[in-house]
Write an enzyme that holds these catalytic residues in place. Structure first.
Site, PDB file in Angstrom:
ATOM      1  N   THR A   1       0.652  -1.347  -0.491  1.00 48.36           N
ATOM      2  CA  THR A   1       0.437  -0.222  -0.320  1.00 48.36           C
ATOM      3  C   THR A   1       0.996   0.581  -0.122  1.00 48.36           C
ATOM      4  O   THR A   1       2.056   0.974   0.132  1.00 48.36           O
ATOM      5  CB  THR A   1      -0.981  -0.181   0.892  1.00 48.36           C
TER       6      THR A   1
ATOM      7  N   ASN B   1      -0.775   4.076   1.256  1.00 45.48           N
ATOM      8  CA  ASN B   1      -1.235   5.072   1.697  1.00 45.48           C
ATOM      9  C   ASN B   1      -0.970   5.323   3.352  1.00 45.48           C
ATOM     10  O   ASN B   1      -1.233   4.155   3.929  1.00 45.48           O
ATOM     11  CB  ASN B   1      -3.261   4.869   2.234  1.00 45.48           C
TER      12      ASN B   1
ATOM     13  N   ASP C   1      -8.102  -3.551   0.244  1.00 42.46           N
ATOM     14  CA  ASP C   1      -8.597  -2.527  -0.947  1.00 42.46           C
ATOM     15  C   ASP C   1      -9.812  -1.699  -0.117  1.00 42.46           C
ATOM     16  O   ASP C   1     -10.783  -3.490   0.799  1.00 42.46           O
ATOM     17  CB  ASP C   1      -8.611  -3.464  -2.308  1.00 42.46           C
ATOM     18  N   SER C   2     -10.218  -0.872  -0.123  1.00 42.59           N
ATOM     19  CA  SER C   2     -11.494  -0.991   0.498  1.00 42.59           C
ATOM     20  C   SER C   2     -12.275   0.140   0.130  1.00 42.59           C
ATOM     21  O   SER C   2     -12.001   1.312  -0.345  1.00 42.59           O
ATOM     22  CB  SER C   2     -10.732  -0.165   2.303  1.00 42.59           C
TER      23      SER C   2
ATOM     24  N   GLY D   1      -9.005   9.911   5.103  1.00 48.01           N
ATOM     25  CA  GLY D   1     -10.245   9.420   3.575  1.00 48.01           C
ATOM     26  C   GLY D   1     -11.128  10.088   4.405  1.00 48.01           C
ATOM     27  O   GLY D   1     -11.415  11.235   4.457  1.00 48.01           O
ATOM     28  N   TYR D   2     -12.754   9.057   5.011  1.00 53.38           N
ATOM     29  CA  TYR D   2     -13.683   9.913   5.393  1.00 53.38           C
ATOM     30  C   TYR D   2     -13.441   9.540   6.694  1.00 53.38           C
ATOM     31  O   TYR D   2     -15.365   9.666   6.861  1.00 53.38           O
ATOM     32  CB  TYR D   2     -14.658   8.986   4.449  1.00 53.38           C
ATOM     33  N   ASP D   3     -12.690   9.618   7.798  1.00 55.50           N
ATOM     34  CA  ASP D   3     -12.556   9.243   9.232  1.00 55.50           C
ATOM     35  C   ASP D   3     -13.401  10.322   9.603  1.00 55.50           C
ATOM     36  O   ASP D   3     -14.296  10.219  10.679  1.00 55.50           O
ATOM     37  CB  ASP D   3     -11.704   8.798   9.681  1.00 55.50           C
TER      38      ASP D   3
HETATM   39  P1  ITT Z   1      -3.637   2.049  -2.010  1.00 52.35           P
HETATM   40  O1  ITT Z   1      -4.368   1.378  -2.972  1.00 52.35           O
HETATM   41  O2  ITT Z   1      -1.646   2.048  -1.909  1.00 52.35           O
HETATM   42  O3  ITT Z   1      -3.334   0.855  -0.417  1.00 52.35           O
HETATM   43  P2  ITT Z   1      -5.660   3.449  -1.789  1.00 52.35           P
HETATM   44  O4  ITT Z   1      -6.075   4.539  -0.770  1.00 52.35           O
HETATM   45  O5  ITT Z   1      -5.538   4.359  -2.732  1.00 52.35           O
HETATM   46  O6  ITT Z   1      -3.845   3.185  -0.838  1.00 52.35           O
HETATM   47  P3  ITT Z   1      -7.729   1.996  -2.129  1.00 52.35           P
HETATM   48  O7  ITT Z   1      -7.412   1.789  -3.675  1.00 52.35           O
HETATM   49  O8  ITT Z   1      -8.410   0.434  -1.194  1.00 52.35           O
HETATM   50  O9  ITT Z   1      -6.761   2.835  -1.054  1.00 52.35           O
HETATM   51  O10 ITT Z   1      -8.651   2.956  -1.572  1.00 52.35           O
HETATM   52  C1  ITT Z   1      -9.476   3.228  -0.550  1.00 52.35           C
HETATM   53  C2  ITT Z   1     -10.063   4.609  -0.312  1.00 52.35           C
HETATM   54  O11 ITT Z   1     -11.118   3.958   0.601  1.00 52.35           O
HETATM   55  C3  ITT Z   1      -9.082   5.930   0.564  1.00 52.35           C
HETATM   56  O12 ITT Z   1      -8.344   6.410  -0.405  1.00 52.35           O
HETATM   57  C4  ITT Z   1     -10.379   5.897   1.419  1.00 52.35           C
HETATM   58  O13 ITT Z   1     -10.377   7.218   0.708  1.00 52.35           O
HETATM   59  C5  ITT Z   1     -11.574   5.101   1.577  1.00 52.35           C
HETATM   60  N1  ITT Z   1     -11.473   4.308   2.774  1.00 52.35           N
HETATM   61  C6  ITT Z   1     -10.557   3.042   3.712  1.00 52.35           C
HETATM   62  N2  ITT Z   1     -11.013   2.824   4.366  1.00 52.35           N
HETATM   63  C7  ITT Z   1     -10.392   3.711   5.148  1.00 52.35           C
HETATM   64  C8  ITT Z   1     -11.035   4.338   6.112  1.00 52.35           C
HETATM   65  O14 ITT Z   1     -10.537   3.349   7.105  1.00 52.35           O
HETATM   66  N3  ITT Z   1     -11.286   5.712   6.258  1.00 52.35           N
HETATM   67  C9  ITT Z   1     -11.341   6.593   6.021  1.00 52.35           C
HETATM   68  N4  ITT Z   1     -11.113   5.893   5.017  1.00 52.35           N
HETATM   69  C10 ITT Z   1     -11.159   4.560   3.865  1.00 52.35           C
END
Ligand code: ITT
Length: 195
Positions: A3, A5, A62-63, A143-145
């Site tokens: 990741t 992130n 992925d989330s 993120g959206y936390d």
């Molecule tokens: P990697 O692919 O490098 O892991 P990314 O941020 O692009 O990082 P994702 O494609 O899985 O990862 O996108 C997940 C998004 O969903 C993330 O950028 C946030 O905007 C949101 N998200 C996921 N988990 C979250 C959390 O625990 N709290 C807040 N927002 C979250």
């Protein structure tokens, strides 16, 4: 950890502290574009490509946030919602779309995949239900936390510590399942065929 992130890295390191593993950030290893239609597909893409590039087991998450009144949006597109570049802009977009909307139910989903260089995959999924506020609150997390109040609490995820968030969160639950599977050293492996 497959990741890029920093928020996820913090949470994964905190959650897996109980396992005797050495966790390593991805460094300069590139992640593939997320072309999958599901969290599972995208997590597998990231984990497999990092496992192949490093010849080490690789863990990807992925989330996304699924908003009921938006038909499940932004979902797998949460990181690039509206083609916007920052968490702040994406939060404003969600708030805008939910203006005057009474139904503020939403859930977070996390799919964590551990991929081994020999092609074995383990998949873990966690979810967290809650409601979205009408404005951001809190400085922690990512993120959206700042918008999300989990059921059973009055604080947003951004008002919690990493440990408090992990105890209830989608990612925390997926990682707890991974911990359980590995605690006795006998991982529950699944074999898949990548076509
Ligand atoms: P990697 O692919 O490098 O892991 P990314 O941020 O692009 O990082 P994702 O494609 O899985 O990862 O996108 C997940 C998004 O969903 C993330 O950028 C946030 O905007 C949101 N998200 C996921 N988990 C979250 C959390 O625990 N709290 C807040 N927002 C979250």
């Amino acid at each position: 950890m497959a990741t890029s992130n920093p928020g996820k890295i913090r949470e994964i390191e905190e959650a897996l502290g109980g396992l005797n593993w050495t966790l390593q950030a991805l460094g300069s290893v590139p992640l593939p574009p997320e072309t999958g239609a599901t969290y599972e597909d995208n997590a597998a893409l990231k984990a497999c490509s990092a496992a192949i590039a490093t010849n080490l087991p690789a863990l990807a998450d992925d989330s996304g946030l699924e908003v009921e009144a938006l038909g499940g949006e932004p979902g797998v597109y949460s990181a690039r919602y509206g083609n916007l570049n920052t968490d702040l802009e994406r939060n404003v977009l969600v708030l805008d779309k939910l203006r005057r909307q009474a139904n503020r139910r939403a859930k977070f989903v996390s799919v964590v995949i551990l991929a081994y260089p020999d092609g074995h995959l383990e998949t873990y999924r966690g979810e967290l239900n809650g409601t979205l506020l009408e404005g951001p609150r809190g400085e922690n997390g990512f993120g959206y936390d700042p918008l999300f109040v989990p059921d059973g609490d009055t604080r947003t995820l951004a008002e919690m510590t990493v440990a408090e968030k992990r105890a209830i969160s989608h990612r925390g639950r997926a990682l707890a399942a991974l911990m359980d599977a590995h605690r006795d050293g006998r991982p529950a492996r699944q074999t898949i065929t990548i076509e």
